[in-house]
Structures are given as structure tokens and as C-alpha cells.
Design a protein around this motif. Structure first.
Motif, PDB file in Angstrom:
ATOM      1  N   LYS A  12      64.505 -57.827  60.131  1.00 18.73           N
ATOM      2  CA  LYS A  12      65.120 -57.127  61.273  1.00 18.73           C
ATOM      3  C   LYS A  12      66.408 -56.420  60.861  1.00 18.73           C
ATOM      4  CE  LYS A  12      61.976 -58.435  64.167  1.00 18.73           C
ATOM      5  NZ  LYS A  12      61.003 -57.435  64.673  1.00 18.73           N
TER       6      LYS A  12
ATOM      7  N   GLU B 268      64.781 -62.929  59.414  1.00 16.93           N
ATOM      8  CA  GLU B 268      65.973 -62.253  59.909  1.00 16.93           C
ATOM      9  C   GLU B 268      66.264 -60.981  59.102  1.00 16.93           C
ATOM     10  OE1 GLU B 268      70.773 -63.120  60.565  1.00 16.93           O
ATOM     11  OE2 GLU B 268      69.437 -64.707  59.841  1.00 16.93           O
TER      12      GLU B 268
ATOM     13  N   GLU C  70      65.954 -53.091  58.980  1.00 18.06           N
ATOM     14  CA  GLU C  70      65.443 -51.940  59.729  1.00 18.06           C
ATOM     15  C   GLU C  70      66.526 -50.892  59.945  1.00 18.06           C
ATOM     16  OE1 GLU C  70      63.962 -53.572  63.374  1.00 18.06           O
ATOM     17  OE2 GLU C  70      61.894 -53.637  62.637  1.00 18.06           O
TER      18      GLU C  70
END
Length: 301
Positions: free
Chosen positions: A249, A246, A252
Motif C-alpha cells: 500500500k 503494508e 503505491e
């Protein structure tokens, strides 16, 4: 021996200062995330973050603006990929850095722990590191005349070490994967110990082989159950592999990273609130087990 029991909030306030070199110990296991979050909450700046395998704890601290330098051996989100935030800050020239091999990083701590001016090592395949890091030096072995590689001591201002259990004086048991906790504790000027349990001194004395950290190097003893999440504490809870995926992501996006920090660091008072907020599904998934011993009553810490 002195009773060193205090809250993590008190320990960070007393021992961690702007500009310090911080070593958050633990190798995949027993990583003191709660202490990193408390440093963020207290707004520390200009820190040098030293650690073998920095893991997500330093990605989060860099994202929060706590650090201006990082000292490391291997850097990444274990099993997933890069630490996106640390890598981006290094590439942008906003974060100073020193890179070492694992062995040379631990050798630096050993030199610091022993009070030595440097630590010699046999030449390894890390020739590229020698070319980019001037702290690697070569000297002649006075006994054989051959060259050895040397690295300077690492003496952090503060080492933070998480353990399974400790007494109020700072004698601490660690089992499972043992990293560089002992070396970091002996090399540092101050040691903050976080523990899953505070137990009677008799429990520690009953199993001396597990006493990796002795009281005489410890400054503060902080009861912090679930301190290591999303890493793990052997015998207490498992590694949260889903969170590591997680975070890849989340990190990012700078906006998503800041949103996560606001919710999960600034938005909770302490580790107890953090763990409660994670919820029962996460608790069950990580197979939280009953305590392994009989903790003493440590009050409202």
C-alpha cells in the motif's frame, strides 16, 4: 586472524562506494535490511543492485535513488505481488536491468566464487530469457558435442551477508533456510557480515557444520540485532508478514514512500532506534525469543 569488529555505519562508509555492484544475500530469510537502510542514509548513488528475489530491500533502495541498475532472478513482494517501485522505474526506462532464472543467477555466483570465466548449465525452459538477455550464450560440450547454456561470472564489489552469530574474526553460523550466502561471499571482492550476536570463537568451533562463512573472506563484522526485519532470522524473530502487506500500500504512492523513508530510515540513527520505534506490540507479535547463546560484550557498536 584479525579482529574485524566495527559498526555497520563504519563498514558501509569504508567498503560501499558510488557505482559499486552490491549483493545483499539471503533467501526469504536473513535479508540484511539494516545494511540497505544504512546505504540509503549515507547517500550512495549509481549502484548496481544484484540479488536473487530482490524483496523489499531493493524496492526501498531504488525509491531512495541509490541504484541505476538491477540484476535479479524473480522480482516481487513475496506472497503479495509486484515490487511496485522497481517495476515502475524499469517500465519508465530509468532503471537498467538484467533478468535470470534462479539457477542461472546462482550459477553466475558459483562461477565468480570459483574464478571461472563462465558456468555451463543444461538447457532449461528459460528460452525467453536467452532471447532477451545476451549474457546467456551456448557453447558445444567438448566431450559429447551437445549444446550447453553458459552464463558469465558475477563478482560483486561488496556482498552483505546476515547471520545468526559470528565471532569477531568473521567465522559465522547460519541455520534455517540457506540461500546463496556462501556463494555470494566467495564471489565478492569485499564482504560485510552483520550478525544477531557476536559470540566467543569457542561457540563457533563447537558446531562447525553451521559455519557457512569463514573468516578469510570477511572484511567487516558488524553486530546488528534485528537486522533482517521485516524478513526473519530463524530462532530470533519471525517474518513480519503484516509489513509486507503494508509496503504494498505504501509503495503505491511516491509521496507515501518518501514519507516512510524519512520516518523509518532517515528518521532513526541506527537499527537499535528502528527496532525500539517499532514498539512492544510488534516485538510480541514477532515472538522475539531469548538469545540462543552467550554473546560477548562488543561495546558501543
Amino acid at each position: 586472524m584479525t579482529n574485524k569488529l566495527c559498526s555497520l555505519t563504519e563498514a558501509i562508509a569504508q567498503f560501499v562506494h558510488d557505482g559499486d555492484t552490491i549483493y545483499a544475500a539471503g533467501f526469504t530469510h536473513l535479508i540484511p535490511f539494516a545494511a540497505g537502510h544504512e546505504i540509503i542514509r549515507q547517500g550512495r548513488k549509481n549502484l548496481t543492485l544484484a540479488r536473487a528475489t530482490p524483496d523489499l530491500i531493493y524496492d526501498q533502495m531504488v525509491a531512495a535513488g541509490c541504484a541505476d541498475k538491477i540484476i535479479f532472478s524473480y522480482i516481487g513482494n513475496p506472497g503479495v505481488g509486484s515490487l511496485r517501485i522497481v517495476r515502475a522505474e524499469i517500465e519508465a526506462g530509468r532503471l537498467a536491468w538484467e533478468e535470470y532464472s534462479h539457477f542461472s543467477m546462482i550459477s553466475r555466483l558459483q562461477a565468480g566464487a570459483a574464478g571461472l570465466p563462465f558456468m555451463p548449465m543444461n538447457p532449461t525452459a528459460a528460452g525467453d530469457l536467452e532471447r532477451v538477455n545476451p549474457n546467456y550464450r551456448r557453447v558445444k560440450d567438448p566431450y559429447t558435442g551437445r549444446e550447453v547454456v553458459t552464463v558469465p561470472p558475477l563478482t560483486p564489489d561488496v556482498a552483505i551477508v546476515h547471520v545468526q552469530r559470528a565471532d569477531v574474526y568473521g567465522n559465522a553460523h547460519i541455520w534455517g533456510i540457506i540461500g546463496e550466502q556462501k556463494e555470494a561471499a566467495f564471489a565478492a571482492q569485499h564482504v560485510i557480515l552483520t550478525a544477531e550476536e557476536i559470540v566467543d570463537e569457542a561457540v563457533i568451533r563447537s558446531d562447525p557444520n553451521r559455519t557457512v562463512i569463514p573468516d578469510f573472506v570477511v572484511d567487516a563484522v558488524c553486530p546488528v540485532p534485528y537486522c533482517a526485519h521485516p524478513s526473519y532470522t530463524q530462532g530470533y524473530y519471525d517474518r513480519d508478514n503484516a509489513f509486507y502487506l503494508e509496503w504494498d500500500k505504501i509503495s503505491e504512492s511516491p509521496a507515501e514512500t518518501q514519507r516512510w523513508l524519512e520516518e523509518w530510515v532517515f528518521g532513526v540513527r541506527d537499527r537499535a532506534e528502528y527496532w525500539h520505534k517499532l514498539g512492544e506490540e510488534v516485538h510480541r507479535r514477532l515472538s522475539v525469543r531469548p538469545r540462543l547463546s552467550h554473546p560477548v560484550n562488543y561495546g558501543d557498536y
